[in-house]
Design a protein around this motif. Structure first.
Motif, PDB file in Angstrom:
ATOM      1  N   CYS A 233       0.856  -1.265  -0.065  1.00  0.00           N
ATOM      2  CA  CYS A 233      -0.005  -0.124   0.040  1.00  0.00           C
ATOM      3  C   CYS A 233       0.842   1.298   0.156  1.00  0.00           C
ATOM      4  CB  CYS A 233      -0.941  -0.207   1.377  1.00  0.00           C
ATOM      5  SG  CYS A 233      -0.181  -0.046   2.841  1.00  0.00           S
ATOM      6  N   SER A 234       0.445   2.349  -0.125  1.00  0.00           N
ATOM      7  CA  SER A 234       0.819   3.756  -0.265  1.00  0.00           C
ATOM      8  C   SER A 234       1.509   3.763   1.297  1.00  0.00           C
ATOM      9  CB  SER A 234       0.031   4.733  -0.826  1.00  0.00           C
ATOM     10  OG  SER A 234       0.544   5.952  -0.731  1.00  0.00           O
ATOM     11  N   GLY A 235       2.622   4.627   1.446  1.00  0.00           N
ATOM     12  CA  GLY A 235       2.954   5.188   2.443  1.00  0.00           C
ATOM     13  C   GLY A 235       2.603   6.686   2.817  1.00  0.00           C
ATOM     14  N   ALA A 236       1.745   7.038   1.639  1.00  0.00           N
ATOM     15  CA  ALA A 236       1.000   8.292   2.037  1.00  0.00           C
ATOM     16  C   ALA A 236      -0.354   8.183   2.547  1.00  0.00           C
ATOM     17  CB  ALA A 236       0.911   9.063   0.758  1.00  0.00           C
ATOM     18  N   GLU A 237      -0.901   6.712   2.805  1.00  0.00           N
ATOM     19  CA  GLU A 237      -2.155   6.620   3.305  1.00  0.00           C
ATOM     20  C   GLU A 237      -2.157   7.063   4.995  1.00  0.00           C
ATOM     21  OE1 GLU A 237      -4.892   5.090   2.518  1.00  0.00           O
ATOM     22  OE2 GLU A 237      -4.572   4.336   0.588  1.00  0.00           O
ATOM     23  N   GLU A 238      -3.086   7.443   5.359  1.00  0.00           N
ATOM     24  CA  GLU A 238      -3.376   7.971   6.759  1.00  0.00           C
ATOM     25  C   GLU A 238      -3.385   6.685   7.702  1.00  0.00           C
ATOM     26  OE1 GLU A 238      -6.140  10.936   9.605  1.00  0.00           O
ATOM     27  OE2 GLU A 238      -6.715  10.509   7.723  1.00  0.00           O
ATOM     28  N   LEU A 239      -2.468   6.680   8.481  1.00  0.00           N
ATOM     29  CA  LEU A 239      -2.644   5.131   9.643  1.00  0.00           C
ATOM     30  C   LEU A 239      -2.888   4.117   8.826  1.00  0.00           C
ATOM     31  CD1 LEU A 239      -4.781   7.192  12.299  1.00  0.00           C
ATOM     32  CD2 LEU A 239      -2.212   6.820  12.186  1.00  0.00           C
ATOM     33  N   PRO A 240      -1.965   3.689   7.839  1.00  0.00           N
ATOM     34  CA  PRO A 240      -2.219   2.357   7.074  1.00  0.00           C
ATOM     35  C   PRO A 240      -2.241   1.085   8.183  1.00  0.00           C
ATOM     36  CG  PRO A 240       0.004   3.208   6.647  1.00  0.00           C
ATOM     37  CD  PRO A 240      -0.866   4.358   7.347  1.00  0.00           C
ATOM     38  N   LEU A 241      -0.878   1.228   9.104  1.00  0.00           N
ATOM     39  CA  LEU A 241      -0.790   0.093   9.920  1.00  0.00           C
ATOM     40  C   LEU A 241      -1.780  -0.036  11.060  1.00  0.00           C
ATOM     41  CD1 LEU A 241       3.269   0.457  10.431  1.00  0.00           C
ATOM     42  CD2 LEU A 241       1.898  -0.490   8.486  1.00  0.00           C
ATOM     43  N   VAL A 242      -2.183   0.746  11.594  1.00  0.00           N
ATOM     44  CA  VAL A 242      -3.413   0.591  12.557  1.00  0.00           C
ATOM     45  C   VAL A 242      -4.651   0.151  11.851  1.00  0.00           C
ATOM     46  CG1 VAL A 242      -4.745   1.959  14.226  1.00  0.00           C
ATOM     47  CG2 VAL A 242      -2.330   2.552  13.960  1.00  0.00           C
ATOM     48  N   ARG A 243      -5.152   0.806  10.741  1.00  0.00           N
ATOM     49  CA  ARG A 243      -6.106   0.527   9.886  1.00  0.00           C
ATOM     50  C   ARG A 243      -6.037  -0.878   9.480  1.00  0.00           C
ATOM     51  NH1 ARG A 243      -6.053   4.687   5.433  1.00  0.00           N
ATOM     52  NH2 ARG A 243      -7.845   3.424   4.675  1.00  0.00           N
ATOM     53  N   LEU A 244      -5.022  -1.484   9.079  1.00  0.00           N
ATOM     54  CA  LEU A 244      -4.756  -3.034   8.658  1.00  0.00           C
ATOM     55  C   LEU A 244      -4.727  -3.862   9.533  1.00  0.00           C
ATOM     56  CD1 LEU A 244      -1.853  -2.443   5.989  1.00  0.00           C
ATOM     57  CD2 LEU A 244      -3.943  -3.704   5.565  1.00  0.00           C
TER      58      LEU A 244
END
Length: 372
Positions: A233-244
Protein backbone atom coordinates in the motif's frame (compact mmCIF):
# COMPACT_ATOMS: atom_id res chain seq x y z
CA UNK A 1 -4.62 -13.82 27.74
CA UNK A 2 -4.68 -13.10 24.02
CA UNK A 3 -1.39 -13.83 22.27
CA UNK A 4 0.32 -10.82 20.76
CA UNK A 5 0.63 -10.60 17.00
CA UNK A 6 3.62 -9.43 14.99
CA UNK A 7 3.64 -7.07 12.03
CA UNK A 8 6.63 -6.42 9.80
CA UNK A 9 6.60 -3.16 7.87
CA UNK A 10 8.97 -2.49 4.99
CA UNK A 11 9.56 1.15 4.09
CA UNK A 12 11.10 2.09 0.76
CA UNK A 13 13.64 4.84 0.14
CA UNK A 14 11.21 6.85 -1.97
CA UNK A 15 8.80 6.93 0.99
CA UNK A 16 11.45 7.89 3.56
CA UNK A 17 13.49 10.40 1.56
CA UNK A 18 12.11 13.37 -0.38
CA UNK A 19 14.30 15.81 -2.33
CA UNK A 20 17.36 14.46 -0.55
CA UNK A 21 15.91 15.04 2.92
CA UNK A 22 14.91 12.40 5.45
CA UNK A 23 11.22 12.73 6.27
CA UNK A 24 11.26 13.04 10.04
CA UNK A 25 7.53 13.72 9.94
CA UNK A 26 6.96 10.30 8.39
CA UNK A 27 9.09 8.55 11.02
CA UNK A 28 7.29 10.47 13.77
CA UNK A 29 3.91 9.33 12.42
CA UNK A 30 5.24 5.78 12.14
CA UNK A 31 6.32 5.88 15.79
CA UNK A 32 2.83 6.99 16.82
CA UNK A 33 1.34 4.08 14.89
CA UNK A 34 3.83 1.72 16.55
CA UNK A 35 2.65 2.93 19.97
CA UNK A 36 -0.99 2.41 19.01
CA UNK A 37 -0.20 -1.06 17.62
CA UNK A 38 1.59 -1.98 20.84
CA UNK A 39 -1.44 -0.95 22.88
CA UNK A 40 -3.65 -3.04 20.54
CA UNK A 41 -1.56 -6.18 21.09
CA UNK A 42 0.81 -6.02 18.12
CA UNK A 43 4.61 -6.15 18.01
CA UNK A 44 6.29 -4.22 15.20
CA UNK A 45 9.47 -4.88 13.23
CA UNK A 46 10.62 -2.22 10.76
CA UNK A 47 12.61 -3.09 7.64
CA UNK A 48 13.94 0.25 6.53
CA UNK A 49 15.59 1.29 3.32
CA UNK A 50 17.06 4.77 2.94
CA UNK A 51 20.65 4.62 4.18
CA UNK A 52 22.22 5.39 0.79
CA UNK A 53 19.54 7.95 -0.06
CA UNK A 54 20.18 9.75 3.27
CA UNK A 55 23.94 9.67 2.99
CA UNK A 56 24.34 10.74 -0.64
CA UNK A 57 23.36 14.44 -0.25
CA UNK A 58 25.38 14.76 2.96
CA UNK A 59 28.47 13.68 1.01
CA UNK A 60 27.77 16.14 -1.79
CA UNK A 61 26.19 13.78 -4.35
CA UNK A 62 23.32 15.29 -6.29
CA UNK A 63 22.06 11.84 -7.24
CA UNK A 64 22.67 8.23 -6.29
CA UNK A 65 26.31 7.45 -7.24
CA UNK A 66 27.14 4.56 -9.53
CA UNK A 67 30.49 3.34 -8.21
CA UNK A 68 30.62 0.83 -5.37
CA UNK A 69 32.96 2.68 -2.94
CA UNK A 70 30.76 5.78 -3.10
CA UNK A 71 27.62 3.71 -2.51
CA UNK A 72 29.27 2.11 0.50
CA UNK A 73 30.35 5.49 1.86
CA UNK A 74 26.83 6.87 1.44
CA UNK A 75 25.38 3.85 3.23
CA UNK A 76 27.81 4.23 6.11
CA UNK A 77 26.98 7.91 6.68
CA UNK A 78 23.28 7.55 5.98
CA UNK A 79 22.77 4.62 8.33
CA UNK A 80 23.88 6.78 11.28
CA UNK A 81 21.40 9.51 10.34
CA UNK A 82 18.61 7.00 9.79
CA UNK A 83 19.20 5.13 13.05
CA UNK A 84 19.33 8.35 15.09
CA UNK A 85 16.03 9.52 13.61
CA UNK A 86 14.27 6.25 14.44
CA UNK A 87 15.71 6.24 17.96
CA UNK A 88 14.65 9.81 18.72
CA UNK A 89 11.14 9.59 17.27
CA UNK A 90 10.32 6.21 18.83
CA UNK A 91 11.73 7.17 22.23
CA UNK A 92 9.43 10.20 22.13
CA UNK A 93 6.45 7.82 22.29
CA UNK A 94 8.03 5.51 24.85
CA UNK A 95 9.38 2.81 22.54
CA UNK A 96 12.91 1.46 22.32
CA UNK A 97 14.46 0.59 18.97
CA UNK A 98 17.46 -1.52 18.00
CA UNK A 99 19.57 -1.69 14.86
CA UNK A 100 19.92 -5.02 13.05
CA UNK A 101 22.07 -5.07 9.89
CA UNK A 102 21.91 -8.26 7.83
CA UNK A 103 23.58 -9.60 4.70
CA UNK A 104 22.98 -12.71 2.66
CA UNK A 105 26.07 -14.11 4.33
CA UNK A 106 24.16 -13.99 7.62
CA UNK A 107 21.35 -16.12 6.24
CA UNK A 108 22.94 -18.29 3.54
CA UNK A 109 24.33 -20.58 6.26
CA UNK A 110 21.59 -22.27 8.22
CA UNK A 111 23.30 -21.82 11.59
CA UNK A 112 23.59 -18.07 11.03
CA UNK A 113 19.98 -17.99 9.85
CA UNK A 114 18.86 -19.57 13.12
CA UNK A 115 20.99 -17.18 15.19
CA UNK A 116 19.41 -14.21 13.38
CA UNK A 117 15.97 -15.68 14.06
CA UNK A 118 16.67 -16.12 17.76
CA UNK A 119 18.06 -12.59 18.15
CA UNK A 120 15.11 -10.95 16.40
CA UNK A 121 12.60 -13.04 18.30
CA UNK A 122 14.19 -12.11 21.63
CA UNK A 123 14.18 -8.41 20.78
CA UNK A 124 10.48 -8.58 19.94
CA UNK A 125 9.74 -10.50 23.14
CA UNK A 126 11.49 -7.73 25.10
CA UNK A 127 9.20 -5.10 23.57
CA UNK A 128 11.88 -3.59 21.34
CA UNK A 129 11.12 -2.39 17.80
CA UNK A 130 13.99 -3.76 15.66
CA UNK A 131 15.01 -1.52 12.75
CA UNK A 132 16.39 -3.91 10.14
CA UNK A 133 18.38 -3.01 7.04
CA UNK A 134 20.86 -4.60 4.69
CA UNK A 135 24.47 -3.94 5.62
CA UNK A 136 25.17 -1.97 2.46
CA UNK A 137 28.50 -0.68 3.75
CA UNK A 138 30.19 -4.07 3.47
CA UNK A 139 27.84 -6.31 1.47
CA UNK A 140 28.76 -5.60 -2.14
CA UNK A 141 26.28 -8.13 -3.51
CA UNK A 142 23.48 -6.59 -1.47
CA UNK A 143 23.99 -3.18 -3.06
CA UNK A 144 24.33 -4.65 -6.52
CA UNK A 145 21.42 -7.07 -6.26
CA UNK A 146 19.66 -6.46 -3.00
CA UNK A 147 16.24 -5.11 -2.28
CA UNK A 148 14.57 -4.78 1.07
CA UNK A 149 11.40 -6.44 -0.23
CA UNK A 150 13.22 -9.77 -0.09
CA UNK A 151 14.70 -8.84 3.28
CA UNK A 152 11.23 -8.03 4.64
CA UNK A 153 9.97 -11.45 3.56
CA UNK A 154 12.96 -13.05 5.23
CA UNK A 155 12.43 -11.12 8.46
CA UNK A 156 8.71 -11.96 8.42
CA UNK A 157 9.58 -15.65 8.31
CA UNK A 158 12.26 -15.27 10.97
CA UNK A 159 9.83 -13.72 13.47
CA UNK A 160 6.78 -15.77 12.36
CA UNK A 161 4.91 -12.57 11.49
CA UNK A 162 1.15 -12.45 11.16
CA UNK A 163 1.29 -9.66 8.57
CA UNK A 164 3.95 -8.07 6.37
CA UNK A 165 3.19 -4.59 5.05
CA UNK A 166 5.13 -2.81 2.30
CA UNK A 167 4.74 0.97 2.36
CA UNK A 168 5.53 2.17 -1.13
CA UNK A 169 5.05 5.12 -3.44
CA UNK A 170 2.16 3.30 -5.14
CA UNK A 171 -1.14 2.32 -3.55
CA UNK A 172 -1.03 -1.35 -4.52
CA UNK A 173 -1.00 -3.75 -7.45
CA UNK A 174 -2.57 -2.90 -10.80
CA UNK A 175 -3.19 -4.96 -13.93
CA UNK A 176 -0.52 -2.81 -15.61
CA UNK A 177 1.71 0.12 -14.73
CA UNK A 178 -0.84 2.90 -13.98
CA UNK A 179 1.66 5.63 -14.85
CA UNK A 180 1.92 4.23 -18.39
CA UNK A 181 -1.47 2.63 -18.98
CA UNK A 182 -4.60 4.72 -18.23
CA UNK A 183 -6.71 1.54 -18.42
CA UNK A 184 -4.80 -0.18 -15.60
CA UNK A 185 -7.18 -1.51 -12.95
CA UNK A 186 -6.47 -1.73 -9.23
CA UNK A 187 -6.35 -5.23 -7.71
CA UNK A 188 -7.52 -5.20 -4.06
CA UNK A 189 -6.91 -8.90 -3.30
CA UNK A 190 -4.67 -11.65 -4.65
CA UNK A 191 -5.21 -15.29 -3.72
CA UNK A 192 -2.66 -16.80 -6.10
CA UNK A 193 0.39 -15.31 -7.76
CA UNK A 194 0.60 -16.74 -11.25
CA UNK A 195 2.47 -15.74 -14.40
CA UNK A 196 -0.18 -13.12 -15.23
CA UNK A 197 0.22 -11.39 -11.85
CA UNK A 198 4.00 -11.39 -12.15
CA UNK A 199 3.70 -10.09 -15.71
CA UNK A 200 1.67 -7.10 -14.52
CA UNK A 201 4.54 -5.90 -12.32
CA UNK A 202 6.97 -3.37 -13.73
CA UNK A 203 10.44 -2.19 -12.76
CA UNK A 204 11.27 0.62 -10.36
CA UNK A 205 10.67 4.10 -11.70
CA UNK A 206 12.32 5.92 -8.81
CA UNK A 207 15.90 7.16 -8.61
CA UNK A 208 16.45 6.64 -4.88
CA UNK A 209 15.72 2.92 -4.48
CA UNK A 210 16.70 -0.42 -5.97
CA UNK A 211 13.45 -2.38 -5.86
CA UNK A 212 10.39 -2.38 -8.07
CA UNK A 213 6.94 -3.95 -8.07
CA UNK A 214 8.34 -7.23 -9.41
CA UNK A 215 10.52 -7.71 -6.31
CA UNK A 216 7.51 -6.98 -4.10
CA UNK A 217 5.38 -9.56 -5.91
CA UNK A 218 8.08 -12.22 -5.68
CA UNK A 219 8.43 -11.56 -1.97
CA UNK A 220 4.66 -11.73 -1.46
CA UNK A 221 4.68 -15.07 -3.26
CA UNK A 222 7.18 -16.49 -0.80
CA UNK A 223 5.15 -15.09 2.09
CA UNK A 224 2.00 -16.74 0.74
CA UNK A 225 3.88 -20.03 0.61
CA UNK A 226 4.89 -19.49 4.23
CA UNK A 227 1.27 -18.78 5.18
CA UNK A 228 1.88 -15.11 5.99
CA UNK A 229 -0.51 -12.43 4.77
CA UNK A 230 1.06 -9.41 3.12
CA UNK A 231 -0.06 -6.02 1.90
CA UNK A 232 1.33 -3.50 -0.57
CA UNK A 233 0.00 0.00 0.00
CA UNK A 234 0.98 3.65 -0.21
CA UNK A 235 3.09 5.21 2.49
CA UNK A 236 0.97 8.33 2.03
CA UNK A 237 -2.13 6.57 3.38
CA UNK A 238 -3.40 7.86 6.71
CA UNK A 239 -2.56 5.44 9.57
CA UNK A 240 -2.22 2.42 7.26
CA UNK A 241 -0.69 0.07 9.86
CA UNK A 242 -3.32 0.76 12.51
CA UNK A 243 -6.11 0.39 9.96
CA UNK A 244 -4.69 -2.89 8.64
CA UNK A 245 -4.32 -4.24 12.16
CA UNK A 246 -8.02 -3.56 12.74
CA UNK A 247 -8.92 -5.50 9.57
CA UNK A 248 -9.61 -2.58 7.25
CA UNK A 249 -8.95 -2.92 3.53
CA UNK A 250 -5.91 -0.86 2.56
CA UNK A 251 -3.90 -1.40 -0.62
CA UNK A 252 -3.56 -4.86 -2.16
CA UNK A 253 -3.77 -7.79 0.24
CA UNK A 254 -2.09 -11.09 -0.63
CA UNK A 255 -3.91 -13.93 1.11
CA UNK A 256 -2.24 -17.35 1.50
CA UNK A 257 -4.22 -20.45 0.55
CA UNK A 258 -6.42 -22.08 3.16
CA UNK A 259 -5.38 -25.41 4.61
CA UNK A 260 -1.69 -24.86 3.98
CA UNK A 261 0.66 -27.30 5.67
CA UNK A 262 3.24 -25.82 8.02
CA UNK A 263 6.52 -25.26 6.20
CA UNK A 264 9.66 -26.42 7.93
CA UNK A 265 12.16 -23.67 8.81
CA UNK A 266 14.73 -25.40 6.58
CA UNK A 267 12.52 -24.92 3.52
CA UNK A 268 11.96 -21.26 4.36
CA UNK A 269 15.72 -20.90 4.56
CA UNK A 270 16.00 -22.45 1.08
CA UNK A 271 13.41 -20.00 -0.25
CA UNK A 272 14.87 -16.89 1.33
CA UNK A 273 18.26 -17.47 2.89
CA UNK A 274 20.45 -17.55 -0.20
CA UNK A 275 20.26 -16.34 -3.78
CA UNK A 276 19.87 -18.96 -6.49
CA UNK A 277 23.14 -20.07 -8.09
CA UNK A 278 21.44 -21.44 -11.20
CA UNK A 279 18.24 -23.01 -12.49
CA UNK A 280 16.79 -26.12 -14.06
CA UNK A 281 13.88 -26.17 -16.48
CA UNK A 282 11.51 -29.12 -16.14
CA UNK A 283 8.99 -30.71 -18.48
CA UNK A 284 5.23 -30.71 -17.90
CA UNK A 285 5.19 -34.11 -16.22
CA UNK A 286 7.86 -33.14 -13.71
CA UNK A 287 6.17 -29.79 -13.03
CA UNK A 288 2.90 -31.57 -12.30
CA UNK A 289 4.62 -34.05 -9.98
CA UNK A 290 6.32 -31.26 -8.03
CA UNK A 291 3.26 -29.04 -7.64
CA UNK A 292 0.48 -31.60 -7.17
CA UNK A 293 2.21 -34.60 -5.61
CA UNK A 294 5.10 -33.08 -3.68
CA UNK A 295 7.59 -35.33 -5.44
CA UNK A 296 11.35 -35.06 -5.62
CA UNK A 297 12.79 -33.80 -8.89
CA UNK A 298 14.32 -36.63 -10.91
CA UNK A 299 16.89 -36.03 -13.66
CA UNK A 300 14.52 -37.51 -16.28
CA UNK A 301 12.21 -34.52 -15.80
CA UNK A 302 14.91 -31.91 -16.45
CA UNK A 303 15.03 -30.45 -19.96
CA UNK A 304 17.80 -27.85 -19.50
CA UNK A 305 20.27 -26.50 -16.95
CA UNK A 306 21.57 -22.93 -16.50
CA UNK A 307 24.13 -21.24 -14.28
CA UNK A 308 27.32 -22.31 -12.56
CA UNK A 309 26.66 -24.27 -9.37
CA UNK A 310 27.94 -27.12 -7.22
CA UNK A 311 26.23 -29.80 -5.18
CA UNK A 312 24.56 -28.14 -2.20
CA UNK A 313 23.80 -24.86 -3.99
CA UNK A 314 20.30 -23.40 -4.23
CA UNK A 315 18.57 -23.61 -7.62
CA UNK A 316 15.38 -22.19 -9.11
CA UNK A 317 13.09 -24.73 -10.77
CA UNK A 318 11.30 -23.37 -13.84
CA UNK A 319 8.56 -24.70 -16.09
CA UNK A 320 8.77 -24.61 -19.89
CA UNK A 321 7.58 -20.99 -19.98
CA UNK A 322 10.32 -19.86 -17.59
CA UNK A 323 7.98 -19.44 -14.60
CA UNK A 324 9.68 -20.30 -11.29
CA UNK A 325 7.72 -23.12 -9.66
CA UNK A 326 10.03 -24.01 -6.84
CA UNK A 327 13.45 -23.68 -5.32
CA UNK A 328 15.69 -26.39 -3.93
CA UNK A 329 19.18 -27.65 -3.14
CA UNK A 330 21.04 -29.42 -5.94
CA UNK A 331 22.26 -32.94 -5.22
CA UNK A 332 24.95 -32.57 -7.89
CA UNK A 333 26.85 -29.85 -9.72
CA UNK A 334 26.12 -28.26 -13.09
CA UNK A 335 28.16 -30.68 -15.20
CA UNK A 336 26.61 -33.79 -13.68
CA UNK A 337 23.02 -32.47 -13.88
CA UNK A 338 23.50 -31.39 -17.47
CA UNK A 339 24.69 -34.88 -18.43
CA UNK A 340 21.90 -36.53 -16.45
CA UNK A 341 19.09 -34.32 -17.76
CA UNK A 342 16.37 -36.39 -19.44
CA UNK A 343 17.87 -39.72 -18.38
CA UNK A 344 16.10 -42.39 -16.36
CA UNK A 345 17.60 -43.70 -13.12
CA UNK A 346 18.57 -47.06 -14.68
CA UNK A 347 20.54 -45.22 -17.39
CA UNK A 348 22.23 -43.05 -14.78
CA UNK A 349 23.18 -46.06 -12.64
CA UNK A 350 25.00 -47.58 -15.61
CA UNK A 351 27.09 -44.46 -16.31
CA UNK A 352 30.12 -44.05 -14.05
CA UNK A 353 30.28 -40.32 -14.86
CA UNK A 354 26.87 -39.90 -13.20
CA UNK A 355 27.59 -41.95 -10.09
CA UNK A 356 26.71 -38.96 -7.88
CA UNK A 357 23.06 -39.32 -8.92
CA UNK A 358 22.85 -43.09 -9.15
CA UNK A 359 20.75 -43.49 -6.00
CA UNK A 360 19.22 -40.07 -5.46
CA UNK A 361 17.15 -37.39 -7.24
CA UNK A 362 18.41 -34.14 -8.72
CA UNK A 363 16.63 -32.29 -5.88
CA UNK A 364 15.15 -34.20 -2.95
CA UNK A 365 11.67 -33.18 -1.84
CA UNK A 366 12.98 -32.53 1.69
CA UNK A 367 15.23 -29.87 0.17
CA UNK A 368 12.59 -28.42 -2.16
CA UNK A 369 10.02 -25.68 -1.57
CA UNK A 370 7.17 -25.34 -4.06
CA UNK A 371 5.73 -21.82 -4.18
CA UNK A 372 2.03 -21.23 -3.56
Amino acid sequence: MTARKTMVVKIGSSTLVEDGELRRDFISALASQARDLCEAGWNLVVVSSGAIACGAPLLGFERRPADMPSLQACASVGQCVLSAAYDEEFRAVGLLTSLVLLTRGDTARRTSYLHARDALTRLVDLGVVPIVNENDTTAVDEIKFGDNDTLAALVSCLVSADLCVTLSDIDGLYTANPSLDPNAEFIPRVDKIDAAIIGSAGDSTTTVGTGGMITKIRSCRILMTAGIESVICSGAEELPLVRLASGEQVGTRFVPPAGRLEIAPRKLWIALGDSAHGSVTVDAGAADALVKRGSSLLPVGISSVEGSFAAGDVLDVRDASGFVLARGIAEAGRDVLELAAGRRQEDIAGNHLLAALANKPAIHRDNLIVFA
